[in-house]
Design a protein around this motif. Structure first.
Motif, mmCIF file in Angstrom:
data_model
loop_
_atom_site.group_PDB
_atom_site.id
_atom_site.type_symbol
_atom_site.label_atom_id
_atom_site.label_comp_id
_atom_site.label_asym_id
_atom_site.label_seq_id
_atom_site.Cartn_x
_atom_site.Cartn_y
_atom_site.Cartn_z
ATOM 1 N N GLU A 175 56.892 118.404 -12.935
ATOM 2 C CA GLU A 175 58.035 119.247 -13.348
ATOM 3 C C GLU A 175 57.644 120.127 -14.533
ATOM 4 O OE1 GLU A 175 61.870 116.419 -12.262
ATOM 5 O OE2 GLU A 175 61.022 116.295 -14.247
ATOM 6 N N GLU A 176 56.924 119.535 -15.493
ATOM 7 C CA GLU A 176 56.498 120.285 -16.690
ATOM 8 C C GLU A 176 55.537 121.402 -16.292
ATOM 9 O OE1 GLU A 176 57.475 119.863 -19.978
ATOM 10 O OE2 GLU A 176 58.995 118.605 -19.053
ATOM 11 N N GLU A 177 54.631 121.066 -15.361
ATOM 12 C CA GLU A 177 53.626 122.024 -14.902
ATOM 13 C C GLU A 177 54.295 123.272 -14.319
ATOM 14 O OE1 GLU A 177 51.132 120.386 -11.890
ATOM 15 O OE2 GLU A 177 49.296 121.085 -12.885
ATOM 16 N N LEU A 178 55.380 123.047 -13.572
ATOM 17 C CA LEU A 178 56.106 124.174 -12.973
ATOM 18 C C LEU A 178 56.675 125.105 -14.040
ATOM 19 C CD1 LEU A 178 58.099 122.502 -10.046
ATOM 20 C CD2 LEU A 178 56.145 124.067 -9.867
ATOM 21 N N LYS A 179 56.935 124.534 -15.231
ATOM 22 C CA LYS A 179 57.478 125.335 -16.334
ATOM 23 C C LYS A 179 56.357 125.867 -17.217
ATOM 24 C CE LYS A 179 61.616 122.472 -16.425
ATOM 25 N NZ LYS A 179 62.045 121.191 -16.977
ATOM 26 N N GLY A 180 55.094 125.693 -16.768
ATOM 27 C CA GLY A 180 53.954 126.223 -17.518
ATOM 28 C C GLY A 180 53.513 125.355 -18.679
ATOM 29 N N ARG A 181 53.992 124.106 -18.713
ATOM 30 C CA ARG A 181 53.600 123.223 -19.812
ATOM 31 C C ARG A 181 52.662 122.137 -19.289
ATOM 32 N NH1 ARG A 181 59.396 123.904 -21.492
ATOM 33 N NH2 ARG A 181 59.957 122.128 -20.186
ATOM 34 N N HIS A 182 51.768 121.665 -20.167
ATOM 35 C CA HIS A 182 50.794 120.664 -19.735
ATOM 36 C C HIS A 182 50.716 119.505 -20.724
ATOM 37 C CE1 HIS A 182 49.425 123.422 -16.604
ATOM 38 N NE2 HIS A 182 49.592 124.363 -17.533
ATOM 39 N N PRO A 183 51.775 118.700 -20.784
ATOM 40 C CA PRO A 183 51.753 117.559 -21.725
ATOM 41 C C PRO A 183 50.728 116.520 -21.271
ATOM 42 C CG PRO A 183 53.659 117.421 -20.276
ATOM 43 C CD PRO A 183 52.994 118.719 -19.967
ATOM 44 N N SER A 184 50.269 115.678 -22.204
ATOM 45 C CA SER A 184 49.303 114.655 -21.778
ATOM 46 C C SER A 184 50.043 113.569 -21.008
ATOM 47 C CB SER A 184 48.591 114.047 -22.988
ATOM 48 O OG SER A 184 49.429 113.087 -23.599
ATOM 49 N N MET A 185 49.333 112.989 -20.059
ATOM 50 C CA MET A 185 49.931 111.940 -19.241
ATOM 51 C C MET A 185 50.324 110.754 -20.131
ATOM 52 S SD MET A 185 50.705 112.010 -16.190
ATOM 53 C CE MET A 185 49.648 112.934 -15.129
ATOM 54 N N GLU A 186 49.493 110.489 -21.139
ATOM 55 C CA GLU A 186 49.765 109.359 -22.035
ATOM 56 C C GLU A 186 51.081 109.560 -22.782
ATOM 57 O OE1 GLU A 186 48.419 106.406 -22.001
ATOM 58 O OE2 GLU A 186 47.243 107.297 -20.371
#
Ligand code: CDP
Ligand code: CDP
Length: 225
Positions: free
Chosen positions: A160-171
């Motif tokens: 979901e974050e990726e679709l908004k152009g964000r790349h938070p860490s999985m951790e």
């Protein structure tokens, strides 16, 4: 009111509750009620007004003068707080971080539950949250408790974050999910727990369509019995 039907869907964060609840409600012709959006709305308002999040009484007073509307149209669900469209805003990290604290107070929950029951008074509903099967709609004909592994839930949030152009860490995603689950499960008032008569569905390796058909199957079974 005799033939109203209630489907309660509970479970931890990102288990897929709102996604499947929305689709199932549409297929059944029932109204979808997103109780998490209501707690998020109050949290948003409290943050905007710099309210003291450690003061349940003040939050309840704030709730008393807050109108929260869940509106459904062709584009999906919209959430309004005092007439302002906050659909996107209530999903921001500042709200997500504080929502479990805001929803931990008895006074706040009592008022929210009264509003939720009122919404379910005049129509058949699919309602999702944390305490729907245990407390809000204890007589729901179908109760589902959705679960999925933390790893899978973090992957879902990442997409979901990726679709908004964000790349938070999985951790960080995993930690945030686990912390919110812990707070929701350990609070004193209506903690997140499976109702005794709820059906547990582990969605870790299930598609959205599979989860929806399983829910529809349980509803049809009840309707025929
Ligand atoms: O969709 P997501 O799992 O992120 O959460 P949500 O359904 O939007 O709910 C946000 C938060 O509201 C939860 O983590 C709970 O702290 C609270 N909540 C609650 O206490 N009781 C409910 N019936 C629904 C939500
Ligand atoms: O409401 P809750 O927090 O339980 O979860 P959600 O917001 O409905 O679902 C989180 C994400 O998982 C969404 O992006 C869904 O599309 C996805 N999902 C999935 O990939 N597989 C499922 N069986 C259910 C949901």
């Amino acid at each position: 009111m005799e033939n109203l039907f209630q489907v309660a869907i509970d479970g931890p964060a990102a288990a897929g509750k709102s996604t499947v609840a929305k689709i199932a409600a549409k297929k059944l012709g029932f109204v979808y009620i997103d109780t998490g959006a209501m707690y998020r709305s109050l949290t948003f308002k409290a943050l905007s007004e710099n309210a003291n999040l450690n003061d349940g009484h003040q939050l309840k007073q704030l709730l008393d003068r807050t109108e929260i509307q869940l509106v459904h149209d062709e584009s999906g669900q919209k959430v309004y707080v005092d007439g302002e469209d906050v659909t996107e805003r209530i999903r921001y990290p500042d709200v997500t971080k504080q929502v479990s604290l805001v929803s931990s107070y008895e006074e706040v929950r009592t008022e929210m539950v009264a509003r939720q029951r009122k919404l379910a008074e005049s129509c058949s509903v699919v309602m999702d949250g944390r305490d729907i099967g245990t407390h809000v709609l204890p007589n729901a004909q179908v109760k589902i408790f959705l679960i999925a592994s933390v790893d899978e839930r973090a992957v879902r949030r990442y997409r979901e974050e990726e679709l908004k152009g964000r790349h938070p860490s999985m951790e960080s995603l995993k930690a945030a999910i686990a912390l919110r689950d812990k707070k929701d499960m350990e609070r004193e008032i209506s903690p997140l727990v499976k109702a005794e008569d709820a059906i547990a569905v582990d969605t870790t390796s299930m598609s959205i369509e599979d989860v929806v058909s399983q829910i529809l199957h349980y509803v049809k079974e009840k309707q025929l019995s």
